[in-house]
Motif scaffolding. Sequence first.
Motif, PDB file in Angstrom:
ATOM      1  N   ALA A  45       1.680  65.056  61.249  1.00 15.49           N
ATOM      2  CA  ALA A  45       2.732  64.352  60.500  1.00 15.49           C
ATOM      3  C   ALA A  45       2.745  64.812  59.047  1.00 15.49           C
ATOM      4  N   GLY A  46       1.563  65.073  58.481  1.00 16.45           N
ATOM      5  CA  GLY A  46       1.503  65.582  57.116  1.00 16.45           C
ATOM      6  C   GLY A  46       2.124  66.957  56.995  1.00 16.45           C
ATOM      7  N   GLY A  47       1.912  67.809  58.001  1.00 16.14           N
ATOM      8  CA  GLY A  47       2.540  69.125  57.992  1.00 16.14           C
ATOM      9  C   GLY A  47       4.053  69.021  58.056  1.00 16.14           C
ATOM     10  N   LEU A  48       4.548  68.096  58.869  1.00 17.48           N
ATOM     11  CA  LEU A  48       5.993  67.872  58.926  1.00 17.48           C
ATOM     12  C   LEU A  48       6.535  67.355  57.606  1.00 17.48           C
ATOM     13  N   LEU A  49       5.744  66.549  56.927  1.00 24.64           N
ATOM     14  CA  LEU A  49       6.154  66.039  55.626  1.00 24.64           C
ATOM     15  C   LEU A  49       6.380  67.179  54.645  1.00 24.64           C
ATOM     16  N   VAL A  50       5.530  68.199  54.713  1.00 27.39           N
ATOM     17  CA  VAL A  50       5.704  69.369  53.849  1.00 27.39           C
ATOM     18  C   VAL A  50       7.035  70.040  54.137  1.00 27.39           C
ATOM     19  N   HIS A  51       7.327  70.274  55.421  1.00 27.15           N
ATOM     20  CA  HIS A  51       8.559  70.970  55.784  1.00 27.15           C
ATOM     21  C   HIS A  51       9.805  70.177  55.411  1.00 27.15           C
ATOM     22  N   THR A  52       9.782  68.877  55.684  1.00 30.97           N
ATOM     23  CA  THR A  52      10.948  68.070  55.358  1.00 30.97           C
ATOM     24  C   THR A  52      11.138  67.959  53.848  1.00 30.97           C
ATOM     25  N   ALA A  53      10.037  67.886  53.106  1.00 31.74           N
ATOM     26  CA  ALA A  53      10.137  67.837  51.640  1.00 31.74           C
ATOM     27  C   ALA A  53      10.722  69.128  51.092  1.00 31.74           C
ATOM     28  N   LEU A  54      10.302  70.258  51.662  1.00 32.04           N
ATOM     29  CA  LEU A  54      10.847  71.548  51.228  1.00 32.04           C
ATOM     30  C   LEU A  54      12.334  71.646  51.533  1.00 32.04           C
ATOM     31  N   ALA A  55      12.718  71.146  52.711  1.00 33.09           N
ATOM     32  CA  ALA A  55      14.128  71.189  53.080  1.00 33.09           C
ATOM     33  C   ALA A  55      14.960  70.322  52.149  1.00 33.09           C
ATOM     34  N   VAL A  56      14.461  69.124  51.850  1.00 35.31           N
ATOM     35  CA  VAL A  56      15.181  68.230  50.943  1.00 35.31           C
ATOM     36  C   VAL A  56      15.305  68.856  49.559  1.00 35.31           C
ATOM     37  N   ALA A  57      14.251  69.495  49.103  1.00 31.14           N
ATOM     38  CA  ALA A  57      14.274  70.109  47.771  1.00 31.14           C
ATOM     39  C   ALA A  57      15.064  71.409  47.735  1.00 31.14           C
ATOM     40  N   GLY A  58      15.400  71.936  48.909  1.00 27.96           N
ATOM     41  CA  GLY A  58      16.142  73.188  48.958  1.00 27.96           C
ATOM     42  C   GLY A  58      15.265  74.423  48.906  1.00 27.96           C
ATOM     43  N   LEU A  59      13.952  74.227  48.838  1.00 32.69           N
ATOM     44  CA  LEU A  59      13.053  75.370  48.744  1.00 32.69           C
ATOM     45  C   LEU A  59      12.990  76.146  50.045  1.00 32.69           C
ATOM     46  N   ALA A  60      13.273  75.477  51.160  1.00 35.77           N
ATOM     47  CA  ALA A  60      13.267  76.173  52.439  1.00 35.77           C
ATOM     48  C   ALA A  60      14.305  77.286  52.458  1.00 35.77           C
ATOM     49  N   PHE A 123      -2.776  69.487  60.338  1.00 33.94           N
ATOM     50  CA  PHE A 123      -1.903  69.797  59.202  1.00 33.94           C
ATOM     51  C   PHE A 123      -1.534  71.274  59.174  1.00 33.94           C
ATOM     52  N   LEU A 124      -2.529  72.148  59.263  1.00 35.13           N
ATOM     53  CA  LEU A 124      -2.261  73.582  59.155  1.00 35.13           C
ATOM     54  C   LEU A 124      -1.466  74.105  60.341  1.00 35.13           C
ATOM     55  N   THR A 125      -1.737  73.577  61.525  1.00 36.05           N
ATOM     56  CA  THR A 125      -0.995  74.020  62.702  1.00 36.05           C
ATOM     57  C   THR A 125       0.491  73.773  62.522  1.00 36.05           C
ATOM     58  N   ASN A 126       0.850  72.657  61.904  1.00 34.42           N
ATOM     59  CA  ASN A 126       2.260  72.337  61.708  1.00 34.42           C
ATOM     60  C   ASN A 126       2.814  72.935  60.424  1.00 34.42           C
ATOM     61  N   ALA A 127       2.052  72.856  59.353  1.00 33.68           N
ATOM     62  CA  ALA A 127       2.547  73.333  58.057  1.00 33.68           C
ATOM     63  C   ALA A 127       2.800  74.835  58.059  1.00 33.68           C
ATOM     64  N   LEU A 128       2.043  75.585  58.873  1.00 32.21           N
ATOM     65  CA  LEU A 128       2.205  77.039  58.932  1.00 32.21           C
ATOM     66  C   LEU A 128       3.146  77.472  60.054  1.00 32.21           C
ATOM     67  N   ASN A 129       3.873  76.533  60.630  1.00 32.53           N
ATOM     68  CA  ASN A 129       4.855  76.865  61.661  1.00 32.53           C
ATOM     69  C   ASN A 129       6.072  77.510  60.995  1.00 32.53           C
ATOM     70  N   PRO A 130       6.332  78.802  61.241  1.00 35.11           N
ATOM     71  CA  PRO A 130       7.415  79.478  60.524  1.00 35.11           C
ATOM     72  C   PRO A 130       8.806  79.071  60.990  1.00 35.11           C
ATOM     73  N   LYS A 131       8.917  78.441  62.152  1.00 33.47           N
ATOM     74  CA  LYS A 131      10.231  78.040  62.642  1.00 33.47           C
ATOM     75  C   LYS A 131      10.733  76.774  61.956  1.00 33.47           C
ATOM     76  N   ALA A 132       9.813  75.966  61.451  1.00 34.30           N
ATOM     77  CA  ALA A 132      10.191  74.657  60.908  1.00 34.30           C
ATOM     78  C   ALA A 132      11.147  74.738  59.715  1.00 34.30           C
ATOM     79  N   PRO A 133      10.932  75.643  58.731  1.00 35.20           N
ATOM     80  CA  PRO A 133      11.873  75.671  57.606  1.00 35.20           C
ATOM     81  C   PRO A 133      13.303  75.937  58.034  1.00 35.20           C
ATOM     82  N   VAL A 134      13.503  76.872  58.961  1.00 36.09           N
ATOM     83  CA  VAL A 134      14.845  77.171  59.440  1.00 36.09           C
ATOM     84  C   VAL A 134      15.432  75.978  60.170  1.00 36.09           C
ATOM     85  N   LEU A 135      14.610  75.340  60.983  1.00 33.55           N
ATOM     86  CA  LEU A 135      15.070  74.209  61.780  1.00 33.55           C
ATOM     87  C   LEU A 135      15.538  73.060  60.906  1.00 33.55           C
TER      88      LEU A 135
END
Length: 214
Positions: A45-60, A123-135
């Motif tokens: 869930a923490g890894g997903l939080l990173v991805h969603t935060a990046l998407a919200v901030a536009g950094l993705a 955390f790392l398994t999810n945070a380092l998922n390269p498909k998540a930023p695009v998704l």
Amino acid sequence: MDAQLIAFTGVAAGMVALPGADFTVVVRNALASRTAGLATALGVAGGLLVHTALAVAGLAAVLVTMPVLFRTVQLLGGAYVLYLGISALYAIRRRVSEEGRTPEHAPGPKEPEGLGRALRQGFLTNALNPKAPVLFLSLLPQFVPDGQPPLPRTLLLAALVVALALVWFSALALLVDRLGRWLRRPRTARAIEGGSGVALTGLGLALVTGPLLR
């Protein structure tokens, strides 16, 4: 009633529940103990939080439009998943060798050394998922109604995704623990851990050797 929010909840729930490396790691650690499984779920869930935060901030968007950076994340994620898979397979072989027994009589999976390690693995398994930023970059804007400020809405959607992940993976860890008596039988545990190791190794190799995910 917010129809778009309901639709997003269904889409996000399906996306979160889709089996992948995070699913495999949670099951593997939950076989060792309930607390390890729950800690791994929290890490996911923490890894997903990173991805969603990046998407919200536009950094993705920056990550997606820079192939070199994107490929770097892809390689790091693949290497880490590959490491987890090889470690799982090696652990089985080492324990069997140390005990001088066959896999049917070898002890079950060992709990990760400290809950911090289980948390870090999730955390790392999810945070380092390269498909998540695009998704997330492509998904979140689709559920922002016309005329509404995008930031509050995307924050709500991001929080919903993280909450769904926390509920789903925690429930998965508890289910594995609930079925623990059967799942931790030596033969069954070896089969599950071995299958997890093979699955993670395959996923890692696919990410490391595969084409750029765009």
